[in-house]
Every structure is written in C-alpha cells, then in structure tokens.
Design an enzyme around this catalytic site. Structure first.
Site, short mmCIF file in Angstrom:
data_model
loop_
_atom_site.label_atom_id
_atom_site.label_comp_id
_atom_site.label_asym_id
_atom_site.label_seq_id
_atom_site.Cartn_x
_atom_site.Cartn_y
_atom_site.Cartn_z
CG ASP A 7 8.28 -40.64 34.42
OD1 ASP A 7 8.93 -39.96 34.17
OD2 ASP A 7 7.13 -40.32 34.58
CB SER A 8 8.42 -39.58 39.24
OG SER A 8 7.95 -38.63 38.13
CE1 TYR A 39 8.91 -40.59 42.82
CE2 TYR A 39 10.93 -40.95 41.82
CZ TYR A 39 9.87 -41.39 42.44
OH TYR A 39 9.96 -42.71 42.83
N GLY A 40 9.39 -33.98 41.30
CA GLY A 40 10.06 -32.64 41.08
C GLY A 40 9.89 -31.77 42.44
CB CYS A 70 12.08 -39.35 36.05
SG CYS A 70 11.78 -38.22 37.11
CG ASN A 71 14.13 -34.56 32.35
OD1 ASN A 71 15.40 -34.27 31.55
ND2 ASN A 71 13.04 -34.97 31.85
CB THR A 72 13.42 -35.07 39.03
OG1 THR A 72 12.51 -34.03 38.57
CG2 THR A 72 13.65 -35.05 40.30
CD GLU A 150 0.17 -36.51 35.99
OE1 GLU A 150 -0.59 -36.35 36.79
OE2 GLU A 150 1.25 -36.80 35.99
CB CYS A 181 9.35 -32.00 33.02
SG CYS A 181 7.98 -32.99 33.74
CB THR A 182 8.93 -37.42 30.71
OG1 THR A 182 8.54 -37.67 32.06
CG2 THR A 182 10.30 -37.69 30.45
CG HIS A 183 4.25 -34.53 32.70
ND1 HIS A 183 4.96 -35.31 33.39
CD2 HIS A 183 2.76 -34.98 32.94
CE1 HIS A 183 4.38 -36.10 34.52
NE2 HIS A 183 3.13 -35.95 34.03
#
Length: 247
Positions: A7-8, A39-40, A70-72, A150, A181-183
């Site tokens: 992941d980023s 990264y987004g 990471c989706n991006t 975060e 997005c993984t967040h």
C-alpha cells in the site's frame, strides 16, 4: 504460502485485517511506502515508478502472491507489476467490481464510487462496471477522508461536515457504495448510518478475501499467520497504526 501486501501507506491495513480474519496465509509481509504517501494526488508515471520500486523490495521474500491494497496502484500500475513479477499480483479494483456485481440484483442499480482523485481520474471502476452492464455509476473524489482517518477521526461532526460537503448533490441514496480507497472502510459505520441500511458498502478487504477463497481455492489454516511490517519511512508509526487498526 507467502504473500505480500503493498500500500502507499497505512490504508492497506484495512485489507490486511480482512485477510487476517480469514487466516489463509502462513506468512504476510506488509510494506507501506509511507515516505511518499499519498499516491492519490500523483501522476501515472510516478505511481508506476514507485510501484515497481516496491516490487523490487518484495522480491527478497520469495512470494507466492502479491496483493495490491492501494486502489490508485491497482488503477495505474497493475499491468506493469504483473509484467515484472514471477508470482500472482492481485489488485483491489478487480475484486471490488466482482463484489459489487455479486451484491446487486439489477444492472439499473445506482452505484457510487468513492476514491482518491487519481483513482477517480483513471475511470477504472467506471469502465469495468459499465463493461459488466451497470449503467448508473457515479464517481466522487473524496480525498479529505484520508487525513481524517489517519488522525483517527471516524465519526462525529468533522466526518458529518465532510459528508455534507461531498454528498450535497446526491439526491437519491445509491444501492452500493464502493469504498475505493483502503482508508475509507474505517468510516463504514458513519457511511452506513448516513446512506441507510438499504445501501451496500463494498469493502476492498472483504472483496479481495472473497476472491482469494473463490478464485484461488485457499482454505483456512490451523495455525496463526505470521506478519512482518516494513515501511519506507517510520516503520514504528506503521506498527502503532497496525495495533489500532487491527484490534
């Protein structure tokens, strides 16, 4: 079986949590590029470059599989990663589209994709969903969700004010909301309350876990998975986040 999760930053911990729940792997190596997150907001070439550098990092572990949390990265670099890896490389977008298809009963159902600006700009969710026949797909860049997650803010007035800001033009609640997005799964409780019980939330971690079981026929192990955490910067902070997010 050895698997890497990339992941980023820390967002991929939500995917890790779902995979740990299924207990499918003997060893998991998590790497977050925390020195260069997010990264987004980056361009395609930079995302690919950083992703290939992460792939080089993982080659020391003799992986059987690499999961791109990471989706991006899944949107922009998956093809290049697969070309340069000698093991399976899975992305969360493919899994998310499959999970959405399984969750909905009609191709007319409204779908809302929430993601970072780069993921939305790639149009990967829209293209793949429309290829499956879905005709009512709306995408929305909700990048401010990342910093509040975060900061450990998952509910309350700050979250609600962002919902009002981003969702002010949505007149009808969608049948599915893809958390691209993984967040964003950390906001699941608040998002579900906002949209109501008739809206299905599509979680990247749940989606990829289902793909691992169905496509790769992985079975639950009898022993506990071992995890090693790595980061390009401040691995101590990553481990502290892992304690919070994985609890």
């Amino acid at each position: 079986m050895n698997v890497g999760i990339f992941d980023s930053g820390v967002g991929g911990l939500s995917v890790l949590k779902s995979i740990l729940h299924e207990n499918l792997f003997e060893n998991i190596f998590y790497y977050g590029d925390t020195a260069r997150v997010p990264y987004g907001v980056k361009d395609k070439e930079t995302i690919i470059k950083f992703s290939l550098e992460a792939l080089d990092f993982f080659k020391q572990f003799k992986l059987d599989m690499l999961i791109i949390a990471c989706n991006t990265v899944s949107a922009y670099a998956l093809k290049e990663l697969r070309k340069n890896a000698n093991f399976h490389v899975l992305g969360v977008i493919d899994a998310g589209v499959s999970a959405t298809k399984n969750a909905l009963s009609s191709l007319d159902d409204e779908i809302l994709v929430l993601a970072t600006r780069a993921t939305i700009r790639s149009k990967q969710y829209e293209k793949r969903l429309k290829k499956e026949g879905f005709i009512n797909v709306k995408s929305l860049a909700t990048g401010l969700f990342v910093p509040i997650v975060e900061e450990g803010i998952f509910e309350g007035e700050i979250v609600q004010s962002l919902f009002r800001h981003y969702f002010k033009d949505i007149r009808k609640n969608p049948k599915a909301v893809i958390l691209g997005c993984t967040h964003f799964p950390l906001l699941s409780t608040s998002l579900q309350a906002y949209f109501g019980d008739d809206t299905r939330l599509i979680h990247s971690g749940h989606a990829i876990s289902l793909e691992l079981k169905e496509k790769f026929k992985l079975k639950r192990l009898n022993k506990k998975t071992k995890i090693e955490f790595y980061a390009s910067s401040d691995v101590k902070a990553l481990k502290q986040n892992a304690k919070l997010w994985l609890s």
